[in-house]
Scaffold this motif. Sequence first.
Motif, PDB file in Angstrom:
ATOM      1  N   SER A 175       9.914  10.320 -11.064  1.00  0.00           N
ATOM      2  CA  SER A 175      11.315  10.151 -11.444  1.00  0.00           C
ATOM      3  C   SER A 175      11.513   8.810 -12.134  1.00  0.00           C
ATOM      4  CB  SER A 175      12.202  10.232 -10.189  1.00  0.00           C
ATOM      5  OG  SER A 175      13.552   9.954 -10.508  1.00  0.00           O
ATOM      6  N   LEU A 176      12.200   8.829 -13.277  1.00  0.00           N
ATOM      7  CA  LEU A 176      12.473   7.611 -14.050  1.00  0.00           C
ATOM      8  C   LEU A 176      13.939   7.611 -14.468  1.00  0.00           C
ATOM      9  CD1 LEU A 176      11.532   5.046 -15.522  1.00  0.00           C
ATOM     10  CD2 LEU A 176      10.887   6.487 -17.463  1.00  0.00           C
ATOM     11  N   ASN A 177      14.673   6.580 -14.053  1.00  0.00           N
ATOM     12  CA  ASN A 177      16.098   6.467 -14.364  1.00  0.00           C
ATOM     13  C   ASN A 177      16.315   5.308 -15.323  1.00  0.00           C
ATOM     14  OD1 ASN A 177      18.896   6.335 -14.415  1.00  0.00           O
ATOM     15  ND2 ASN A 177      19.118   6.717 -12.230  1.00  0.00           N
ATOM     16  N   LEU A 178      16.701   5.628 -16.552  1.00  0.00           N
ATOM     17  CA  LEU A 178      16.948   4.620 -17.593  1.00  0.00           C
ATOM     18  C   LEU A 178      18.404   4.637 -18.034  1.00  0.00           C
ATOM     19  CD1 LEU A 178      13.752   5.192 -19.780  1.00  0.00           C
ATOM     20  CD2 LEU A 178      14.160   3.325 -18.181  1.00  0.00           C
ATOM     21  N   ALA A 179      19.296   5.071 -17.178  1.00  0.00           N
ATOM     22  CA  ALA A 179      20.707   5.193 -17.537  1.00  0.00           C
ATOM     23  C   ALA A 179      21.344   3.832 -17.790  1.00  0.00           C
ATOM     24  CB  ALA A 179      21.465   5.923 -16.424  1.00  0.00           C
ATOM     25  N   PHE A 180      22.418   3.844 -18.596  1.00  0.00           N
ATOM     26  CA  PHE A 180      23.223   2.652 -18.881  1.00  0.00           C
ATOM     27  C   PHE A 180      22.385   1.527 -19.492  1.00  0.00           C
ATOM     28  CE2 PHE A 180      25.492   4.923 -15.563  1.00  0.00           C
ATOM     29  CZ  PHE A 180      26.772   4.981 -16.077  1.00  0.00           C
ATOM     30  N   HIS A 206       7.709  -2.034 -18.373  1.00  0.00           N
ATOM     31  CA  HIS A 206       6.620  -1.053 -18.502  1.00  0.00           C
ATOM     32  C   HIS A 206       5.384  -1.451 -17.698  1.00  0.00           C
ATOM     33  CE1 HIS A 206       5.539  -4.182 -21.362  1.00  0.00           C
ATOM     34  NE2 HIS A 206       4.306  -3.719 -21.358  1.00  0.00           N
ATOM     35  N   LEU A 207       5.284  -2.730 -17.326  1.00  0.00           N
ATOM     36  CA  LEU A 207       4.119  -3.188 -16.576  1.00  0.00           C
ATOM     37  C   LEU A 207       4.062  -2.559 -15.181  1.00  0.00           C
ATOM     38  CD1 LEU A 207       4.148  -6.967 -17.576  1.00  0.00           C
ATOM     39  CD2 LEU A 207       2.723  -5.137 -18.501  1.00  0.00           C
ATOM     40  N   LEU A 208       5.162  -1.985 -14.734  1.00  0.00           N
ATOM     41  CA  LEU A 208       5.172  -1.283 -13.450  1.00  0.00           C
ATOM     42  C   LEU A 208       4.609   0.132 -13.573  1.00  0.00           C
ATOM     43  CD1 LEU A 208       8.735  -2.297 -12.190  1.00  0.00           C
ATOM     44  CD2 LEU A 208       6.555  -3.061 -11.220  1.00  0.00           C
ATOM     45  N   LEU A 209       4.305   0.559 -14.798  1.00  0.00           N
ATOM     46  CA  LEU A 209       3.886   1.942 -15.042  1.00  0.00           C
ATOM     47  C   LEU A 209       2.469   2.048 -15.588  1.00  0.00           C
ATOM     48  CD1 LEU A 209       7.154   3.326 -16.684  1.00  0.00           C
ATOM     49  CD2 LEU A 209       6.410   3.540 -14.326  1.00  0.00           C
ATOM     50  N   LEU A 269      11.172   5.194 -10.054  1.00  0.00           N
ATOM     51  CA  LEU A 269      11.512   3.902 -10.654  1.00  0.00           C
ATOM     52  C   LEU A 269      12.881   4.007 -11.297  1.00  0.00           C
ATOM     53  CD1 LEU A 269      10.712   1.009 -11.459  1.00  0.00           C
ATOM     54  CD2 LEU A 269       9.668   1.961 -13.520  1.00  0.00           C
ATOM     55  N   SER A 270      13.797   3.105 -10.905  1.00  0.00           N
ATOM     56  CA  SER A 270      15.132   3.075 -11.488  1.00  0.00           C
ATOM     57  C   SER A 270      15.348   1.749 -12.201  1.00  0.00           C
ATOM     58  CB  SER A 270      16.195   3.261 -10.399  1.00  0.00           C
ATOM     59  OG  SER A 270      17.495   3.261 -10.968  1.00  0.00           O
ATOM     60  N   LEU A 271      15.680   1.823 -13.486  1.00  0.00           N
ATOM     61  CA  LEU A 271      15.864   0.628 -14.323  1.00  0.00           C
ATOM     62  C   LEU A 271      17.231   0.666 -15.006  1.00  0.00           C
ATOM     63  CD1 LEU A 271      12.310   0.552 -15.974  1.00  0.00           C
ATOM     64  CD2 LEU A 271      13.113  -0.865 -14.077  1.00  0.00           C
ATOM     65  N   SER A 281       0.792  -1.226   0.000  1.00  0.00           N
ATOM     66  CA  SER A 281       0.000   0.000   0.000  1.00  0.00           C
ATOM     67  C   SER A 281       0.826   1.279   0.000  1.00  0.00           C
ATOM     68  CB  SER A 281      -0.945   0.007   1.207  1.00  0.00           C
ATOM     69  OG  SER A 281      -0.212  -0.110   2.415  1.00  0.00           O
ATOM     70  N   ASN A 282       1.978   1.286   0.648  1.00  0.00           N
ATOM     71  CA  ASN A 282       2.774   2.508   0.755  1.00  0.00           C
ATOM     72  C   ASN A 282       4.104   2.441   0.009  1.00  0.00           C
ATOM     73  OD1 ASN A 282       1.054   4.107   2.498  1.00  0.00           O
ATOM     74  ND2 ASN A 282       1.519   2.636   4.103  1.00  0.00           N
ATOM     75  N   LEU A 283       4.307   1.416  -0.788  1.00  0.00           N
ATOM     76  CA  LEU A 283       5.535   1.299  -1.571  1.00  0.00           C
ATOM     77  C   LEU A 283       5.502   2.297  -2.723  1.00  0.00           C
ATOM     78  CD1 LEU A 283       8.175  -0.269  -2.037  1.00  0.00           C
ATOM     79  CD2 LEU A 283       6.878  -1.846  -3.485  1.00  0.00           C
ATOM     80  N   ARG A 284       6.477   3.194  -2.766  1.00  0.00           N
ATOM     81  CA  ARG A 284       6.503   4.240  -3.782  1.00  0.00           C
ATOM     82  C   ARG A 284       7.771   4.229  -4.635  1.00  0.00           C
ATOM     83  NH1 ARG A 284       2.179   3.801  -2.622  1.00  0.00           N
ATOM     84  NH2 ARG A 284       0.635   5.299  -1.853  1.00  0.00           N
ATOM     85  N   LYS A 285       8.822   3.573  -4.158  1.00  0.00           N
ATOM     86  CA  LYS A 285      10.082   3.567  -4.902  1.00  0.00           C
ATOM     87  C   LYS A 285      10.519   2.133  -5.157  1.00  0.00           C
ATOM     88  CE  LYS A 285      14.861   5.276  -4.799  1.00  0.00           C
ATOM     89  NZ  LYS A 285      15.849   6.081  -4.052  1.00  0.00           N
ATOM     90  N   VAL A 286      10.831   1.821  -6.414  1.00  0.00           N
ATOM     91  CA  VAL A 286      11.315   0.491  -6.795  1.00  0.00           C
ATOM     92  C   VAL A 286      12.593   0.660  -7.610  1.00  0.00           C
ATOM     93  CG1 VAL A 286      10.852  -1.569  -8.176  1.00  0.00           C
ATOM     94  CG2 VAL A 286       9.045  -0.600  -6.749  1.00  0.00           C
ATOM     95  N   VAL A 287      13.622  -0.057  -7.215  1.00  0.00           N
ATOM     96  CA  VAL A 287      14.907  -0.035  -7.911  1.00  0.00           C
ATOM     97  C   VAL A 287      15.207  -1.442  -8.400  1.00  0.00           C
ATOM     98  CG1 VAL A 287      17.373   0.452  -7.721  1.00  0.00           C
ATOM     99  CG2 VAL A 287      15.725   1.847  -6.443  1.00  0.00           C
TER     100      VAL A 287
END
Length: 491
Positions: free
Chosen positions: A218-223, A175-178, A187-189, A157-163
């Motif tokens: 925030s979306l991190n798609l680096a590397f 993309h299924l996380l979005l 979200l960092s991928l 219920s309160n999870l907001r950040k996934v790495v």
Amino acid sequence: MKKRVEKSSKEKVDKVDSVTDEEPPKTADDYQCSGNLELDFTELCKLMGVKEIPSVKIKLSTSSNRGVMEDNQFQTSLESQMTTWSSKPCLQIELENEDHSSVKEVKISGWKVDEVVLQVLSRILPSLINLQCLHMWRAGLTDSTFTSIRNMVSLCSNLRKVVLEGNPLPEQSFHLLLGEDSLLTDLSLRNNHIGEEGARLIGSALSTLHSTNKNLLSLNLAFNSIGDAGAVHIAQGLRLNRSLLCLSLSYNQIGDNGAAHLAEVLGPFALTHEEIVERRKLFIKGEESTMVQPSLVSLADSHERPVSVRSSSSLDRLNKTTKNPAKKKDTPKKEEKPAAGQVAKKEEPKASKKDNKVPRSQAGKSAGKDNNLLVSEQERVEVVETVIPLLDPGIVHTGGKVIHPGNTCLTSLNLSGNKLTEQSLKVFLSSLEGQGECGLLHLSLNRNQFPSDCGTYLKIQEIMSLRDPLKKKRSGQVEDEHGEPKTTNDA
């Protein structure tokens, strides 16, 4: 003697009852999670037949005040267990305070999570009401285990950040996380071998003509390996997305073509034929809603007089404007022009019916502000105007085209370590100048294929230095209560 026999028999009965009450569950399905991750994880692993149970390493959140801890021994034990890396499988958890049920973050680093352990986590994590971040680095995820993680994330219920970093998936289904119902804000991928297809799916998840993600900040798609083609898909997703604030595409083999598409979205751009058609449909729906339910709209906002008055007056003006086209036989171009000026007015009745939805996206942008705070009428109108990007009041008609003011919600863009030359920098410069005072606050272009003394790059740096609030503070100027610089006399 009889009394002693009776007492002994009662004691035996009590012992039997206590044993039956405390009888451990026979299967994992019978186990009830207590909220203590360390205890629940160990017990469930035993019940599910895990041979080598990963250890649980605990550390206390750095934001908590350790100086007020009463139990010094507990503090010492926590600090001794703090870890950032382990050669053996272990579950690293961060506590909000000394309470073992206050798990704030769960981290898995450098060991493969099999199906059984993931089933255990799927049982435990949704029961952690304080869990805010899930971090999995090089956890050997597969398409199957990722599906389990996605389902698990939706139940927290309160999870907001996934790495999820260093976990390439053959189907690139990140993309299924979005989805539209996703509550994730970060979200960092990084380093997941995301290519053109993965970028296309992520771009579509950010926004399409009929759907958009409203919570991701925030979306991190680096590397990754997004490349020019993938960058075009990401740019497409930014056209109608108005929640994303920070985007990193560093080290993705992006050249001038992909960078130019990203730059064009930031500044004024022409709507496509499909977008114009959808825009007209939205206008029609807005007119129908104002004609059918004007009284319901005013009643819904009756507890806020300024808003209800504004809505009713705008309805009167809408009724007049809807009658005028019937009397005058203008060309289609002339009919489209007044519509652009009426965007804000036509959107107000719709917003009054959807007031419960508007603060949700606004709350994400305010980075933790209280949702219960009263919003002024002016702020309400600004939110209404930007809820539907295709009805943005800044849209104009010129040269036979419908020009959108662009995505001015994105505040940070990182394109370091790519293949940009001065050619794409010119497009960025044009877009930044077209944004005016709002828009990007930080643009990173380091380690690309242009000289550091490039004239266009220097102009971009000059514009960004005037916008970046951090650089403004570094200048040493002190502002008064009205935001104006003032002089100070230091002793």
